[in-house]
Design a protein around this motif. Structure first.
Motif, PDB file in Angstrom:
ATOM      1  N   GLY A  65       4.843  13.697  -9.576  1.00 36.90           N
ATOM      2  CA  GLY A  65       5.722  12.951  -8.624  1.00 36.90           C
ATOM      3  C   GLY A  65       6.127  11.658  -9.084  1.00 36.90           C
ATOM      4  N   LYS A  66       7.405  11.157  -8.626  1.00 36.09           N
ATOM      5  CA  LYS A  66       7.718   9.928  -8.609  1.00 36.09           C
ATOM      6  C   LYS A  66       8.285   9.239  -7.452  1.00 36.09           C
ATOM      7  N   HIS A  67       7.838   8.042  -7.139  1.00 32.82           N
ATOM      8  CA  HIS A  67       8.432   7.220  -5.980  1.00 32.82           C
ATOM      9  C   HIS A  67       9.164   6.295  -6.719  1.00 32.82           C
ATOM     10  N   VAL A  75      -5.010   5.793  -2.086  1.00 33.81           N
ATOM     11  CA  VAL A  75      -4.146   4.552  -1.646  1.00 33.81           C
ATOM     12  C   VAL A  75      -4.064   3.407  -2.836  1.00 33.81           C
ATOM     13  N   ILE A  76      -2.772   3.313  -3.057  1.00 40.32           N
ATOM     14  CA  ILE A  76      -2.600   2.469  -4.337  1.00 40.32           C
ATOM     15  C   ILE A  76      -2.405   1.090  -3.493  1.00 40.32           C
ATOM     16  N   ARG A  77      -3.540   0.179  -3.730  1.00 42.85           N
ATOM     17  CA  ARG A  77      -3.631  -1.060  -2.914  1.00 42.85           C
ATOM     18  C   ARG A  77      -2.736  -2.125  -3.630  1.00 42.85           C
ATOM     19  N   ASP A  78      -2.447  -2.250  -4.713  1.00 47.50           N
ATOM     20  CA  ASP A  78      -1.475  -3.043  -5.205  1.00 47.50           C
ATOM     21  C   ASP A  78       0.058  -2.800  -5.480  1.00 47.50           C
ATOM     22  N   PHE A  79       0.324  -1.904  -4.605  1.00 44.93           N
ATOM     23  CA  PHE A  79       1.813  -1.096  -4.785  1.00 44.93           C
ATOM     24  C   PHE A  79       2.927  -2.238  -4.769  1.00 44.93           C
ATOM     25  N   ASP A  80       3.840  -2.002  -5.469  1.00 43.80           N
ATOM     26  CA  ASP A  80       4.955  -3.169  -5.640  1.00 43.80           C
ATOM     27  C   ASP A  80       6.220  -2.286  -5.241  1.00 43.80           C
ATOM     28  N   PRO A  81       6.697  -2.191  -4.020  1.00 46.44           N
ATOM     29  CA  PRO A  81       8.054  -1.305  -3.602  1.00 46.44           C
ATOM     30  C   PRO A  81       9.090  -1.560  -4.376  1.00 46.44           C
ATOM     31  N   SER A  82       9.414  -2.632  -5.308  1.00 47.67           N
ATOM     32  CA  SER A  82      10.527  -2.805  -6.131  1.00 47.67           C
ATOM     33  C   SER A  82      10.231  -2.179  -7.552  1.00 47.67           C
ATOM     34  N   LYS A  83       9.301  -1.423  -7.746  1.00 42.34           N
ATOM     35  CA  LYS A  83       9.094  -0.734  -8.984  1.00 42.34           C
ATOM     36  C   LYS A  83       9.003   0.896  -8.758  1.00 42.34           C
ATOM     37  N   ASP A  84       9.301   1.504  -9.951  1.00 43.43           N
ATOM     38  CA  ASP A  84       9.131   2.921  -9.693  1.00 43.43           C
ATOM     39  C   ASP A  84       7.935   3.380 -10.030  1.00 43.43           C
ATOM     40  N   TYR A  85       7.427   4.694  -9.413  1.00 42.65           N
ATOM     41  CA  TYR A  85       5.789   4.804  -9.653  1.00 42.65           C
ATOM     42  C   TYR A  85       5.865   6.323 -10.448  1.00 42.65           C
ATOM     43  N   TYR A  86       5.307   6.638 -11.199  1.00 40.56           N
ATOM     44  CA  TYR A  86       5.135   7.906 -11.625  1.00 40.56           C
ATOM     45  C   TYR A  86       3.739   8.549 -11.717  1.00 40.56           C
ATOM     46  N   PHE A  87       3.409   9.620 -10.996  1.00 37.50           N
ATOM     47  CA  PHE A  87       2.074  10.017 -10.827  1.00 37.50           C
ATOM     48  C   PHE A  87       1.947  11.597 -11.423  1.00 37.50           C
ATOM     49  N   LYS A  88       0.753  11.808 -11.862  1.00 38.16           N
ATOM     50  CA  LYS A  88       0.147  13.095 -12.793  1.00 38.16           C
ATOM     51  C   LYS A  88      -0.949  13.500 -11.940  1.00 38.16           C
ATOM     52  N   ILE A  89      -1.202  14.410 -10.969  1.00 40.12           N
ATOM     53  CA  ILE A  89      -2.477  14.890 -10.444  1.00 40.12           C
ATOM     54  C   ILE A  89      -3.087  16.262 -11.240  1.00 40.12           C
ATOM     55  N   THR A  90      -3.949  15.972 -11.568  1.00 41.22           N
ATOM     56  CA  THR A  90      -4.758  17.389 -12.138  1.00 41.22           C
ATOM     57  C   THR A  90      -5.978  17.781 -11.405  1.00 41.22           C
ATOM     58  N   ALA A  91      -6.160  18.842 -11.363  1.00 38.11           N
ATOM     59  CA  ALA A  91      -7.541  19.438 -10.996  1.00 38.11           C
ATOM     60  C   ALA A  91      -8.444  19.802 -12.393  1.00 38.11           C
ATOM     61  N   VAL A  92      -9.757  19.038 -11.960  1.00 34.81           N
ATOM     62  CA  VAL A  92     -10.693  19.338 -13.432  1.00 34.81           C
ATOM     63  C   VAL A  92     -11.871  20.186 -12.933  1.00 34.81           C
ATOM     64  N   LYS A 143       0.903  -1.276   0.015  1.00 34.39           N
ATOM     65  CA  LYS A 143       0.008  -0.125  -0.011  1.00 34.39           C
ATOM     66  C   LYS A 143       0.771   1.324  -0.073  1.00 34.39           C
ATOM     67  N   LEU A 144       0.327   2.302  -0.833  1.00 33.46           N
ATOM     68  CA  LEU A 144       0.919   3.450  -0.986  1.00 33.46           C
ATOM     69  C   LEU A 144       0.093   4.436  -1.033  1.00 33.46           C
ATOM     70  N   GLU A 145       0.105   5.595  -0.213  1.00 35.56           N
ATOM     71  CA  GLU A 145      -0.721   6.653  -0.020  1.00 35.56           C
ATOM     72  C   GLU A 145      -0.042   7.745  -0.893  1.00 35.56           C
ATOM     73  N   ILE A 146      -0.761   8.465  -1.645  1.00 30.72           N
ATOM     74  CA  ILE A 146      -0.471   9.721  -2.179  1.00 30.72           C
ATOM     75  C   ILE A 146      -1.431  10.864  -1.744  1.00 30.72           C
ATOM     76  N   SER A 147      -0.914  11.909  -1.603  1.00 28.01           N
ATOM     77  CA  SER A 147      -1.984  12.919  -1.077  1.00 28.01           C
ATOM     78  C   SER A 147      -1.580  14.335  -1.689  1.00 28.01           C
ATOM     79  N   TRP A 148      -2.259  15.478  -1.495  1.00 32.70           N
ATOM     80  CA  TRP A 148      -2.020  16.624  -2.170  1.00 32.70           C
ATOM     81  C   TRP A 148      -2.997  17.609  -1.359  1.00 32.70           C
ATOM     82  N   LYS A 149      -2.604  18.905  -1.580  1.00 33.19           N
ATOM     83  CA  LYS A 149      -3.391  19.972  -0.847  1.00 33.19           C
ATOM     84  C   LYS A 149      -4.242  20.479  -2.162  1.00 33.19           C
ATOM     85  N   GLU A 150      -5.601  20.883  -2.015  1.00 36.28           N
ATOM     86  CA  GLU A 150      -6.358  21.358  -3.187  1.00 36.28           C
ATOM     87  C   GLU A 150      -5.906  22.674  -3.736  1.00 36.28           C
ATOM     88  N   PRO A 151      -6.300  22.877  -5.019  1.00 34.74           N
ATOM     89  CA  PRO A 151      -5.869  24.203  -5.642  1.00 34.74           C
ATOM     90  C   PRO A 151      -6.781  25.258  -5.004  1.00 34.74           C
TER      91      PRO A 151
END
Length: 156
Positions: free
Chosen positions: A111-113, A83-100, A43-51
């Motif tokens: 962001g990148k993990h 929360v990403i529930r199928d998180f694999d700690p041996s892999k890099d993760y690339y994230f993009k968050i946009t407000a719509v 499990k990996l949690e990503i969070s952010w502040k609202e625009p």
């Protein structure tokens, strides 16, 4: 001559009233302060502040490699974490968050993990300034992710 000057001011005022609100109305502010937190082995949690400003919700896109298969999650306005529930700690993760807002998207907050054991613990904001990371190996920047998208709806 006075009539021409008045007409010019009237036309200028009309253009400013009609054109400027429409161009500003279509702009959506970007989410801020991207954070990552490992909650467990899978499990990996990503969070952010609202625009600031008006928006309807969020679109979170992520992939485990650049140009790879992407997952897209749509979230309601009040949800500022995922929360990403199928998180694999041996892999890099690339994230993009946009407000719509009404179909228009903000500039992405990205962001990148990095996979465990990579040794890097730096993060960057859109302006290139270094910031502290929450836990693990994270990198934050602004830009585009390449590759196909897979859409997953949530929260609406």
């Amino acid at each position: 001559m006075q009539f021409s000057a008045r007409l010019s001011f009237f036309l200028l005022g009309f253009v400013l009233i009609v054109v400027l609100p429409h161009s500003a109305k279509g702009q959506v502010s970007s989410p801020r302060r991207f954070r990552l937190k490992v909650l467990g082995q899978d499990k990996l949690e990503i969070s952010w502040k609202e625009p600031k400003g008006d928006f309807d919700g969020y679109k979170v896109t992520y992939a485990t490699r650049r140009g790879g298969q992407q997952k897209v999650v749509e979230l309601a306005k009040q949800e500022t974490k995922l929360v990403i529930r199928d998180f694999d700690p041996s892999k890099d993760y690339y994230f993009k968050i946009t407000a719509v807002n009404q179909g228009e998207e903000s500039k992405p907050l990205q962001g990148k993990h990095e996979a465990q054991g990579s040794g890097s613990e730096t993060a960057q904001t859109q302006g290139g300034k270094k910031i502290d990371v929450t836990r693990e190996n994270n990198e934050i920047s602004e830009g585009k992710m390449l590759g196909g998208e897979r859409k997953v709806n949530r929260g609406k």
